[in-house]
Design a protein around this motif. Structure first.
Motif, mmCIF file in Angstrom:
data_model
loop_
_atom_site.group_PDB
_atom_site.id
_atom_site.type_symbol
_atom_site.label_atom_id
_atom_site.label_comp_id
_atom_site.label_asym_id
_atom_site.label_seq_id
_atom_site.Cartn_x
_atom_site.Cartn_y
_atom_site.Cartn_z
ATOM 1 N N LEU A 219 69.015 91.747 -49.663
ATOM 2 C CA LEU A 219 67.710 91.223 -50.053
ATOM 3 C C LEU A 219 67.895 90.303 -51.240
ATOM 4 N N SER A 220 67.383 89.085 -51.080
ATOM 5 C CA SER A 220 67.381 88.198 -52.227
ATOM 6 C C SER A 220 66.056 88.422 -52.933
ATOM 7 N N PRO A 221 66.075 88.707 -54.215
ATOM 8 C CA PRO A 221 64.813 89.039 -54.895
ATOM 9 C C PRO A 221 63.897 87.833 -55.029
ATOM 10 N N GLY A 222 64.425 86.645 -54.861
ATOM 11 C CA GLY A 222 63.572 85.472 -55.029
ATOM 12 C C GLY A 222 63.442 85.109 -56.490
ATOM 13 N N SER A 223 63.016 83.905 -56.773
ATOM 14 C CA SER A 223 62.811 83.512 -58.157
ATOM 15 C C SER A 223 61.615 82.578 -58.230
ATOM 16 N N ALA A 224 61.010 82.565 -59.399
ATOM 17 C CA ALA A 224 59.748 81.834 -59.549
ATOM 18 C C ALA A 224 59.988 80.328 -59.634
ATOM 19 N N ALA B 81 52.196 72.062 -50.387
ATOM 20 C CA ALA B 81 53.605 72.270 -50.687
ATOM 21 C C ALA B 81 53.814 73.727 -51.061
ATOM 22 N N GLU B 82 54.942 74.272 -50.624
ATOM 23 C CA GLU B 82 55.211 75.688 -50.865
ATOM 24 C C GLU B 82 55.838 75.876 -52.241
ATOM 25 N N PHE B 83 55.419 76.927 -52.937
ATOM 26 C CA PHE B 83 56.124 77.316 -54.161
ATOM 27 C C PHE B 83 56.261 78.833 -54.139
ATOM 28 N N TYR B 84 57.011 79.367 -55.105
ATOM 29 C CA TYR B 84 57.324 80.804 -55.069
ATOM 30 C C TYR B 84 56.853 81.476 -56.335
ATOM 31 N N SER B 85 56.186 82.603 -56.151
ATOM 32 C CA SER B 85 55.676 83.363 -57.280
ATOM 33 C C SER B 85 56.842 84.125 -57.915
ATOM 34 N N PRO B 86 56.634 84.709 -59.101
ATOM 35 C CA PRO B 86 57.726 85.479 -59.728
ATOM 36 C C PRO B 86 58.173 86.648 -58.851
ATOM 37 N N LEU B 87 57.341 87.084 -57.928
ATOM 38 C CA LEU B 87 57.744 88.175 -57.042
ATOM 39 C C LEU B 87 58.434 87.649 -55.778
ATOM 40 N N GLY B 88 58.693 86.348 -55.759
ATOM 41 C CA GLY B 88 59.391 85.790 -54.604
ATOM 42 C C GLY B 88 58.480 85.588 -53.414
ATOM 43 N N VAL C 94 61.425 71.515 -54.717
ATOM 44 C CA VAL C 94 60.876 72.615 -55.497
ATOM 45 C C VAL C 94 62.016 73.557 -55.853
ATOM 46 N N ASN C 95 61.982 74.100 -57.066
ATOM 47 C CA ASN C 95 63.005 75.093 -57.395
ATOM 48 C C ASN C 95 62.449 76.489 -57.134
ATOM 49 N N GLY C 96 63.280 77.506 -57.413
ATOM 50 C CA GLY C 96 62.853 78.865 -57.096
ATOM 51 C C GLY C 96 63.140 79.181 -55.650
ATOM 52 N N SER C 97 62.968 80.423 -55.282
ATOM 53 C CA SER C 97 63.225 80.794 -53.887
ATOM 54 C C SER C 97 62.372 81.990 -53.517
ATOM 55 N N ALA C 98 62.146 82.111 -52.219
ATOM 56 C CA ALA C 98 61.390 83.252 -51.724
ATOM 57 C C ALA C 98 62.337 84.417 -51.525
ATOM 58 N N SER C 99 61.815 85.621 -51.552
ATOM 59 C CA SER C 99 62.671 86.759 -51.248
ATOM 60 C C SER C 99 62.884 86.796 -49.749
ATOM 61 N N GLY C 100 64.040 87.294 -49.359
ATOM 62 C CA GLY C 100 64.313 87.316 -47.925
ATOM 63 C C GLY C 100 65.541 88.146 -47.637
ATOM 64 N N ASN C 101 65.805 88.357 -46.355
ATOM 65 C CA ASN C 101 66.968 89.128 -45.945
ATOM 66 C C ASN C 101 68.126 88.204 -45.631
ATOM 67 N N LEU C 102 69.318 88.694 -45.979
ATOM 68 C CA LEU C 102 70.522 87.896 -45.756
ATOM 69 C C LEU C 102 70.861 87.874 -44.274
ATOM 70 N N VAL C 103 71.102 86.688 -43.736
ATOM 71 C CA VAL C 103 71.516 86.612 -42.334
ATOM 72 C C VAL C 103 72.910 86.023 -42.185
#
Lengths: 470, 434
Positions: free
Chosen positions: B159-164, B192-199, B311-320
């Motif tokens: 799991l990637s925790p994601g970043s804001a 446009a998509e952005f990511y919250s601190p919770l990913g 955009v910087n930051g990333s969403a949380s997600g599962n590693l594939v």
């Protein structure tokens, strides 16, 4: 470095040739597959010798693809209009056919002409009744056919919107899968084929702009610029069946509407054009013609009292401006002249409001009815056929005009179809499999394999010589 | 120089050549060992000056490592097979995350595969060490001259925790023919998509309303449910060298409801959005392009193009899956199609690679002669680059080893001949007395 490196190099050559033959075999196997873009192998020479396979690429020409999708959308719109109007157009018939609106109308006209010469002839009176009933029923049939077309168009819109949303969802999920396959692998190429076919299918429904971002995602917006797909998210298209509008989120994209950022081509645009402009116009012309018939015969009938219905009625009643819509579907011949419905056939000669049978030789009313055909009637200019016209002229203009819409669409479809075919064949020759080329390549692969194997054989002989001298 | 010395010299020759043949047999045995470095015997004279006799030259063999690069073998396609092109070594340890820095050794054998725990381990059982990327996508400050910051490379982090998101830039084209008409049409809307601190992925909407003034657009920025942050009027240059680029930003109006906020820097064309999605609101800077610059929004005649968003930051997600680039960065590929750097594989350089001591499992241990290791990222300074999916073969050249074998064999027989000849001569000498 020497013999050992030479071994490694030629074995890398062998495996590259083997991989290449696999791709070529796959290309040949898919030679007849429409959505298949031919694959090529990208190789580079390794820094320390040998050949390195860096990936599998699809050979595509993006400007041809864009052109193809644009022409396809244009053709699909015309095709939809032509196909949907097909049934109605048959119903209308040609201006000279007997059992069409215009044929029945001229039958009625000549019927009254004959009747005015021998007003007492019951068979001529019957003939007029038959023609009048035929005219009413062919108007009813045309109106019904139009209503059926409208309902098929409306259902078509609903199913198209469903298809668009399904397509958008699939493209977004393919975007996601392709982004996860970042290296140019064979699997990625298969997914890209699938996505390209899916976008082609979407392009048939509406004209779209497709752009690729740096993650390899295909971002899609409508021709007017409303976002449909952004990376792996898609925005659902909603159809409001009450208001007849299409929207994405808060943005309206109804085709044909001014100022909205929608789209103008494609099957869906064709259906909206039918629903919003073409069919209502045709219905208006039919209804207006029915109104002119009813009102014309009311005015020409001296025997009628106030509020009494004439030869043609709105389901038995006289004309009511509030009940204008759909009049063509309801127009019928007054029961007072139809013996089958308890009426008297002589009223055709004496007027619908006559209570007692008049003289058999009195042709006054029959001549009066003839004036309906011989004087210009008023029409609604909104129907697009001018404000005054004689009934016969109006009908032949209306039938010809309505048929022309379909013929015009068919012609355009033919023209655009030629363009689509031309672009498609260019696209196929750019990205499709050319068997000659592949077979030629196969010979090349064979040679390269044989050459690498020959190198190996020589190396083995060299080592053997050395071993023999130890 | 005497007969007994000759015997001694012959014996030294036998010894030296048997050392040489030992090296050759090692080399031939390991000709197909990945990352193996051949050794060879360097012959050195050693004169015994004890007897004050000149001209006595015994021979002594030193085993020397040949650190020249091996050729490549194309691997079966495992993405975690790594080969170094150029100088440098992988740093590996016998046990994962070994806290004792003295236990780290070097290797060129890159046939790594994840073990049951997801730790990358090579065929010899050594675990690959690397520097882990932080959640912010940077390595931070790592000690490049010691192994203290190294951890075992693990590719099972599911799991990637994601970043804001903190920065976003948008670019795109507005159709100039739509502005300046008597009744401007609907706005062009993109999000446009952005990511919250919770990913969590969320969207910001940009709505470009053409005005009845030519080259003037009203931009409204709002959140995904349509609540406005603020509006700004963007005027574009209609002539001059910068035609098409933003000219002036004006009429900045905030419609945000506290704690959300909106600010706009008219000089740089950057909006600062304060997004109410937590106890301390997230702040995102959205760059539209500075006046006179073409790196953001432009206005030319043509079509509206969907926004090109960075955009910087990333969403949380599962590693594939994972990918490894030429600089030794291992990227995790997540099911939300984001790529997040997980580890950087540093390469170790020593001052004198030939001074390393070959050890078990294709590894090399540090010696006093080799000097200490200096870590650096692959592809920087003098270190080589890493190629994934490829293995490095040994640098043994069979033909050379076989010719050496012939030479050494002849030398050995010649030395043996010396001994037997000297023996016969001594025999002659002893037979002088009856």
């Amino acid at each position: 470095m020497g013999i050992s490196s030479a071994f490694v190099n030629s074995s890398s050559g062998l495996s590259a040739a083997a991989r290449w033959s696999e791709l070529t075999a796959n290309n040949i196997a898919n030679a007849n597959n429409q959505g298949y873009a031919k694959r090529g192998l990208t190789t580079e020479s390794a820094a320390s010798g040998g050949v390195l396979i860096t990936g599998v690429h699809r050979e595509i020409d993006s400007s041809l693809i864009r052109m193809y999708r644009l022409e396809l959308a244009g053709m699909a719109r015309q095709e939809t209009i032509a196909t949907e109007l097909n049934n109605y157009s048959y119903q209308l018939g040609n201006p000279n056919d007997t059992f069409t609106i215009s044929g029945q109308l001229s039958g009625l006209y000549s019927g009254f002409g004959l009747l005015s010469n021998s007003p007492g002839d019951a068979s001529l009176q019957n003939n007029v009744l038959k023609s009048a009933q035929g005219l009413a029923s062919s108007l009813n049939a045309a109106s019904n056919a139009l209503a059926q077309t409208l309902s098929s168009v409306t259902k078509g819109i609903e199913s198209d919107v469903g298809t668009v949303n399904g397509s958008l969802e699939k493209i977004a999920s393919l975007n996601n899968q392709i982004a996860q396959e970042s290296n140019p692998t064979a699997r990625r190429a298969i997914l890209q084929d699938e996505r390209a076919s899916e976008i082609d299918a979407l392009a048939q429904l509406m004209n779209i702009n497709v752009s690729q971002d740096n993650n390899g995602n295909m971002n899609i917006s409508t021709g007017g610029g409303t976002q449909l797909i952004d990376g792996m998210s898609f925005f659902e298209v909603q159809y409001d069946s009450v208001g007849g509008s299409l929207s994405v989120g808060n943005a309206e994209i109804t085709p044909g509407k001014d100022g909205v950022r929608g789209f103008s081509e494609g099957q869906l645009a064709g259906r909206f054009e039918l629903k919003g402009e073409v069919l209502p116009q045709m219905q208006l012309q039919l209804d207006d013609f029915a109104r002119a018939l009813i009102q014309g015969f009311e005015a020409a009938d001296a025997s009628l009292g106030a509020g009494q219905a004439g030869l043609f009625t709105d389901l038995g009643a006289n004309y009511d401006p509030l009940q204008f819509n759909g009049l063509a579907g309801r127009i019928s011949v007054n029961a007072a002249v139809d013996p089958a419905q308890g009426g008297e056939i002589w009223r055709i000669r004496d007027g619908i409001g006559a209570t007692v049978q008049g003289s058999a030789s009195d042709s006054t009313q029959a001549i009066g009815f003839l004036t309906v055909f011989e004087t210009a009637q008023n029409f609604d200019p909104a129907a697009g056929q001018g404000d005054t016209a004689e009934l016969m002229d109006y009908v032949s203009g209306m039938v010809a005009g309505q048929k022309l819409v379909q013929v015009h669409a068919q012609e355009k479809q033919g023209q655009l179809g030629g363009k689509v075919a031309a672009v498609l064949s260019a696209r196929q020759s750019a990205q499709g499999v050319n068997l000659d080329e592949e077979l030629q390549r196969l010979t090349q692969i064979e040679q390269s394999y044989a050459a690498n194997a020959q190198v190996m054989q020589s190396l083995i002989a060299m080592i053997d010589t050395l071993l023999a001298s130890v | 120089m005497s007969i007994s010395n000759a015997m001694q010299t012959g014996v030294s020759g036998l010894l030296a050549n048997s050392t040489a043949i030992g090296s050759i047999s090692d080399n031939i045995a390991n000709a197909n060992t990945h990352g193996y470095r051949r050794t060879f015997a360097q012959m050195v004279t050693s004169s015994s000056e004890d007897f004050n006799v000149t001209g006595t030259n015994n021979v002594h063999a030193f085993t020397v490592l040949d650190m020249s690069e091996g050729s490549r073998a194309i691997s079966s396609g495992s993405a975690t097979d790594l080969a170094i092109t150029g100088e440098g070594f992988f740093v590996v340890s016998r046990i994962p995350n070994d806290p004792n820095v003295a236990n780290y050794v070097l290797t060129r054998a890159g046939s790594f595969l994840p073990d049951a725990n997801g730790d990358l381990v090579n065929a010899a059982g050594y675990y690959l060490a690397g520097h882990a990327y932080g959640a912010d996508g940077t390595l931070g400050s790592v000690d490049q001259s010691s192994f203290t910051d190294l951890t075992t490379v693990n590719v099972s982090a599911n799991l990637s925790p994601g970043s804001a998101t903190s920065d976003m830039t948008i670019g795109g084209n507005l159709p100039s023919q739509e502005a300046g008409v008597a009744t401007p049409g609907d706005p062009f809307t993109s999000s446009a998509e952005f990511y919250s601190p919770l990913g969590q992925a969320d969207r910001i909407q940009f709505s470009w309303q053409p005005t009845s003034t030519a080259s003037s657009w009203d931009l409204t920025i709002s959140d995904s449910s349509g609540n406005g942050y603020g509006t700004v009027t963007v005027g574009f240059n209609d002539s001059g060298p910068n035609a098409g680029s933003p000219a002036v930003y004006s009429n900045v109006t905030s419609t945000a409801v506290a704690p959300a906020a909106f600010a706009f820097d008219v000089a740089t064309g950057a909006a600062t959005l304060t997004i109410d999605n937590g106890a301390s609101p997230q702040v995102v800077t959205v760059g539209l392009g500075a006046p006179g610059a073409f790196d953001g929004m432009t206005q030319f005649a043509g079509d509206y193009t969907s926004l090109d968003v960075t955009v910087n930051g990333s969403a949380s997600g599962n590693l594939v899956g994972t990918e490894i680039d030429g600089n030794g960065n291992i990227f995790g590929v997540f099911d939300n199609s984001s790529r997040v750097p997980l580890f950087s594989i540093p390469l170790a350089n020593v001052a004198n690679p030939v001074g390393l001591a070959p050890s078990n499992g294709n590894t090399f241990e540090f010696t006093r002669a080799s000097g200490t290791a200096q870590l650096s990222a692959a592809g920087t300074s003098s270190t080589g680059t890493i190629t994934a999916g490829v293995l490095e073969s040994s640098n043994v050249e069979i033909a050379q080893e076989l010719t050496d074998l012939i030479r050494v064999q002849r030398a050995y027989s010649s030395n043996a001949k010396i001994i037997t000849t000297v023996d016969e001569m001594l025999d002659e000498t002893t037979r002088l007395k009856r």
